[in-house]
Write an enzyme that holds these catalytic residues in place. Structure first.
Site, PDB file in Angstrom:
ATOM      1  N   LYS A   1       0.652  -1.271  -0.022  1.00  0.00           N
ATOM      2  CA  LYS A   1       0.001   0.223  -0.033  1.00  0.00           C
ATOM      3  C   LYS A   1       0.372   1.180   0.179  1.00  0.00           C
ATOM      4  CE  LYS A   1      -4.556  -2.505   1.849  1.00  0.00           C
ATOM      5  NZ  LYS A   1      -5.388  -2.038   2.091  1.00  0.00           N
TER       6      LYS A   1
ATOM      7  N   ARG B   1      -3.317  -9.816   5.256  1.00  0.00           N
ATOM      8  CA  ARG B   1      -3.097 -10.828   3.915  1.00  0.00           C
ATOM      9  C   ARG B   1      -2.594 -10.022   3.004  1.00  0.00           C
ATOM     10  NH1 ARG B   1      -6.196  -6.881  -0.170  1.00  0.00           N
ATOM     11  NH2 ARG B   1      -7.276  -8.382  -1.512  1.00  0.00           N
TER      12      ARG B   1
HETATM   13  N1  HH2 Z   1      -7.237  -4.256   1.123  1.00  0.00           N
HETATM   14  C1  HH2 Z   1      -8.093  -3.783  -0.094  1.00  0.00           C
HETATM   15  C2  HH2 Z   1      -8.614  -5.187  -0.879  1.00  0.00           C
HETATM   16  N2  HH2 Z   1      -9.249  -6.212   0.363  1.00  0.00           N
HETATM   17  N3  HH2 Z   1      -9.695  -6.665   2.849  1.00  0.00           N
HETATM   18  C3  HH2 Z   1      -9.337  -6.867   3.694  1.00  0.00           C
HETATM   19  N4  HH2 Z   1     -10.085  -7.539   5.046  1.00  0.00           N
HETATM   20  N5  HH2 Z   1      -8.020  -5.649   4.665  1.00  0.00           N
HETATM   21  C4  HH2 Z   1      -7.393  -4.713   3.496  1.00  0.00           C
HETATM   22  O1  HH2 Z   1      -6.960  -4.072   3.220  1.00  0.00           O
HETATM   23  C5  HH2 Z   1      -7.895  -4.790   2.008  1.00  0.00           C
HETATM   24  C6  HH2 Z   1      -9.227  -5.643   1.676  1.00  0.00           C
HETATM   25  C7  HH2 Z   1      -6.799  -3.163  -1.065  1.00  0.00           C
HETATM   26  O2  HH2 Z   1      -6.146  -4.441  -2.004  1.00  0.00           O
HETATM   27  P1  HH2 Z   1      -5.806  -5.070  -3.465  1.00  0.00           P
HETATM   28  O3  HH2 Z   1      -6.947  -6.013  -3.035  1.00  0.00           O
HETATM   29  O4  HH2 Z   1      -4.418  -5.777  -3.331  1.00  0.00           O
HETATM   30  O5  HH2 Z   1      -6.197  -4.212  -3.938  1.00  0.00           O
HETATM   31  P2  HH2 Z   1      -7.380  -3.590  -4.874  1.00  0.00           P
HETATM   32  O6  HH2 Z   1      -8.786  -3.234  -3.803  1.00  0.00           O
HETATM   33  O7  HH2 Z   1      -7.155  -2.204  -5.639  1.00  0.00           O
HETATM   34  O8  HH2 Z   1      -8.298  -4.772  -5.806  1.00  0.00           O
END
Ligand code: HH2
Length: 300
Positions: free
Chosen positions: A246, A280
């Protein structure tokens, strides 16, 4: 009976919090006596760090194999990005078109690996649970679709309640990042979410709370939350964190998104010591090794 490890956290050092020994999910309990790693599988064209790489089911399943081989305890499949660039919300039909074949393939290829589905829509959660998902990961903490709680209750599913503010379009921006005491306010809003879950019949042992790093938070808010996780842990639920790749880690290290896996592992270790039990991450091998060391230093 063996003596407790000298550095094992006592209620006194952890701010008096205690949480269930296992996390109950629709595919059985997950013990919380060691770090639990959730590998990220984004079947999206536009996620902030890996968008488009695993959109088609064969690529997603090949990546799942890598995550499982690296030691992922469960997989979190997401088909709608909440990235900072104000993404267009994905209709439920399209979200399911992306998810369905991947969930079916995961059930065939890795029947023993619990699957979490990252969605903010009750209809998608319901279909995912019918298809065998163990957990629903709701980044809106039941603000956008409280029906997710009813679906989880009906299936005995695990439910991750992540803190955020705003909508799918703006929850990962700084638009709503205004706090007096960030840890106290995030804890208060998560307690409300846990109350909604309980009112819909989700048992306490099925719920995990997540501070939502990067969601309606400026870099300093994320760092303060990681340092002050005991304020959240005092609510009595297991804590998950998702620092992986992030922006706030880029602020600290100067690294671009593709070069943040070491910083992500470091943030996981810091969070282990402040009370997180579930992590995660995109790069499972790096986080797992770092957390093995953290756990050896201070067992759960
Ligand atoms: N962060 C993201 C998505 N889902 N779920 C939980 N429980 N905690 C988090 O910190 C979290 C989450 C964002 O990351 P990512 O899935 O890599 O990105 P994107 O939303 O662009 O798909």
């Amino acid at each position: 009976m063996t003596a407790p490890h000298p550095l094992a956290p006592s209620p006194a050092t952890e701010g008096g919090n205690s949480y269930p020994a296992v996390w109950r999910t629709a595919r059985g309990p997950i013990p919380l006596d060691r770090p639990i790693i959730m590998g990220i599988l984004n079947v999206t064209p536009d996620s902030f760090s890996d968008g488009g790489q695993f959109l088609e089911a064969p690529a997603a399943l090949a990546h799942a194999e890598t995550l499982v081989a690296a030691g992922a305890d469960l997989l979190d499949v997401g088909a709608e990005s909440t990235r900072p660039g104000r993404p267009e919300p994905v209709p439920a039909r399209e979200e399911w078109r992306r998810l369905g074949p991947v969930l079916a393939g995961l059930a065939r290829a890795f029947p023993a690996v619990p699957v979490s589905v990252d969605t903010v829509k009750a209809e998608v959660a319901e279909r995912a649970l019918d298809a065998g998902a163990a957990v629903i990961n709701d980044v809106s903490g039941l603000r956008l679709a409280p029906g997710i709680a009813a679906a989880c209750a009906a299936h005995g599913a695990g439910l991750v309640l992540m803190h955020s503010r705003g909508t799918v379009r703006d929850m990962a921006t700084y638009d709503h990042a205004r706090y007096g005491d960030v840890a106290a306010e995030v804890a208060g809003e998560l307690a409300q979410a846990a109350g909604v879950a309980a009112r819909h019949g989700v048992p306490r042992d099925n719920v995990v709370l997540d501070p939502g790093l990067g969601f309606a938070k400026e870099p300093a808010h994320n760092l303060e939350l990681l340092a002050r996780l005991p304020v959240l842990a005092a609510l009595g639920y297991p804590i998950m964190v998702g620092p992986s790749r992030k922006r706030f880690l880029g602020h600290v290290t100067g690294r671009d998104v593709g070069e943040r896996d070491q910083a992500s592992a470091a943030a996981c270790v810091a969070a282990w010591f402040t009370g997180a039990r579930l992590f995660r991450v995109h790069a499972v091998a790096a986080a797992r090794e770092a957390l093995l060391v953290a756990h050896a230093i201070r067992p759960a």
